[in-house]
Design an enzyme around this catalytic site. Sequence first.
Site, mmCIF file in Angstrom:
data_model
loop_
_atom_site.group_PDB
_atom_site.id
_atom_site.type_symbol
_atom_site.label_atom_id
_atom_site.label_comp_id
_atom_site.label_asym_id
_atom_site.label_seq_id
_atom_site.Cartn_x
_atom_site.Cartn_y
_atom_site.Cartn_z
ATOM 1 N N THR A 1 -2.775 1.907 -4.628
ATOM 2 C CA THR A 1 -3.279 3.239 -3.955
ATOM 3 C C THR A 1 -4.684 3.666 -4.238
ATOM 4 O OG1 THR A 1 -2.483 5.374 -3.269
ATOM 5 C CG2 THR A 1 -2.043 4.431 -5.527
ATOM 6 N N ASP B 1 0.960 -1.087 -0.140
ATOM 7 C CA ASP B 1 -0.041 -0.146 -0.001
ATOM 8 C C ASP B 1 0.951 1.176 0.008
ATOM 9 O OD1 ASP B 1 -2.653 1.390 0.573
ATOM 10 O OD2 ASP B 1 -1.526 2.051 2.265
ATOM 11 N N LYS B 2 0.771 2.194 -0.670
ATOM 12 C CA LYS B 2 1.576 3.307 -1.001
ATOM 13 C C LYS B 2 1.476 4.219 0.084
ATOM 14 C CE LYS B 2 0.316 7.327 -3.010
ATOM 15 N NZ LYS B 2 1.057 8.320 -1.935
ATOM 16 N N ASP C 1 -0.922 -0.583 6.034
ATOM 17 C CA ASP C 1 -0.974 -0.018 7.697
ATOM 18 C C ASP C 1 -2.507 0.480 8.066
ATOM 19 O OD1 ASP C 1 -1.676 2.142 5.829
ATOM 20 O OD2 ASP C 1 -0.326 3.569 7.243
#
Length: 653
Positions: free
Chosen positions: A489, A335-336, A536
């Site tokens: 993203t 995930d960006k 996250d």
Amino acid sequence: MFKNRFWLTLALSLPVVYFSPMVGHILGYMAPMFPGSIWIPPVLGTVIFLYGGQPFLKGGLQELRDRRPGMMLLIGMAITVAFVASWITSLGLGGFDLDFWWELALLVAIMLLGHWIEMRALGSAQGALDALAALLPDEAERITDSGTETVPVSELRPADLVLVRSGSRMPADGTVVEGQAEFDESMITGESKTVPRGPGDAVVAGTVATDSSVRVRVDAVGEDTALAGIQRLVAEAQASSSRAQALADRAAAFLFYFAAGAGVITFMVWTLLGSIPEAVTRTVTVLVIACPHALGLAIPLVIAISTEQAARAGVLIKNRMALERMRTIDVILFDKTGTLTTGEPELKDVAAAPGVDADELLALAAAVESDSEHPVARAIVRAARERNLALPAVAGFASLTGRGVRASVDGRTVHVGGPALLREIGAVVPSALEATTRGWMDRGAAVLHVIDDGGSVLGAVSLEDAVRAESRQAVAALQQRGVKVAMITGDARQVAQAVAVDLNIDEVFAEVLPADKDKKVAELQSRGLKVAMVGDGVNDSPALARAEVGIAIGAGTDVAMESAGVVLAGNDPRAVLSMVDLSRASYRKMWQNLVWATGYNVLSVPLAAGVLAFAGVVLSPAAGAVLMSVSTIVVALNAQLLRRIRLNPSEVR
């Protein structure tokens, strides 16, 4: 249970081994003789069999009832045969020389040790977290209308204000509202370098304000803190099952059938040859040495050491299956925001209109933004301070919702804002400046203009989500190991492409809604790829659950997400590489140990059965016992080689 039984069994095993005639003969000493000394091995051996061997006897019976022979049944069979044969010898019945008391004692002790090591494989991480929890302060200074009061940490509630003095620990998770300090977060991230925290920054319970006092608004207490979340994950990890241990159980099942079959054949052959005593001796020897000490330690030692090594590298293994699967991963999907990037804006460029100095422009923008708590404002002010620019005094600060900010600087009104502010004021961007800002916007940067009180555009600044320096190292190192790197993203495609080009990422999924992230994981899986997802936030949890390995990154409250199999205690993406290296190394060690442990038995059992007796080669009970001990030592030393693996993220190559 295994620990207590091991220590008592070990204590009882010492005199059993010392007074064993077989051991004395092997090592060339004579144990002292006194009335009753010959009964020391039988009596203590019986206690060891009944007390230390109880878990294996019960487990073996259960495996027998379930018709699923495994490690417990193999151990139970071996110690039962050794117990019965040794008592027959001690009582002088049948004229057999089958004194296996010392072998029984060591076998039970080593198997108890192996199971204890396995059970505490994640216990070291639990102990470290318990120690961390013990470092939390017992009391906190709560700020009231009349000053401060000292209260127990248990009385703190969300929204309370607390004063954290220099050198003190955070009593709860919270957000800094006043003051700035360098925080030691090493107990969470493993990094010794302090981290600056100021107004608006989140701070975690247990971290230390090293150089200054700050006022903090409490956001989470007790079971809702990040530390409590990590402790829950470790508790879950202790209950997780391991496919590798099932692998060891399958090896034990094979050895059980192998030993039982060899025992039956041995007895029948020697009986047909007319030697009943030799048939009994050979059969008992086969059944006893068929239970490999080494197999009992082969997997637990590797699990214990790999888990310990992972914890030292800042990786908390919630589910051991995740670590084992990591070696098979084809692509890692990051995930960006907040993972490959910091999730916070960073000043990238400054462009001044003709006749305006760029440093003066940045200082002016920072002065106007200095009273704002917006992340963009903090980024501009931080950049000005990093360049050691002097900020002019401001007055009359005002926030213009959705448009920007305004303040008076040296008697003139200055605005800082985006396109909406330009339209409201009617300001016209100079053509030279417009060409520059258009390029910024094309790559997805946020652009703010600085406008004076006459409506003239003095210049512009661009801000982008800051790419972690560690991300470049992590991506390059993973690709060197043959693992593809992808990024996902919800940001616009041009923003995602800019980051992807910067990091040399193999594949990009942009403009993806949170609810659709798991579909992208499924898309990769439909190509035959095995996927590890690194995220996250709670929005990443469906994708984390769908991936072969789900990895949560960051030390914030999202660390408690249930869908991840692994948690990186810090926010360094290079720790993912540590997982890949450790998974591959530990799998190699598991197989090496299993091959050694089972291979020894495949070779020694036929020799013990007497297949080469015609050539004068017969494996005696004493020789078989010694070789089993050597096998155990080899397995233990081989597992220790895992400690040579370098897993420090800062040493990524």
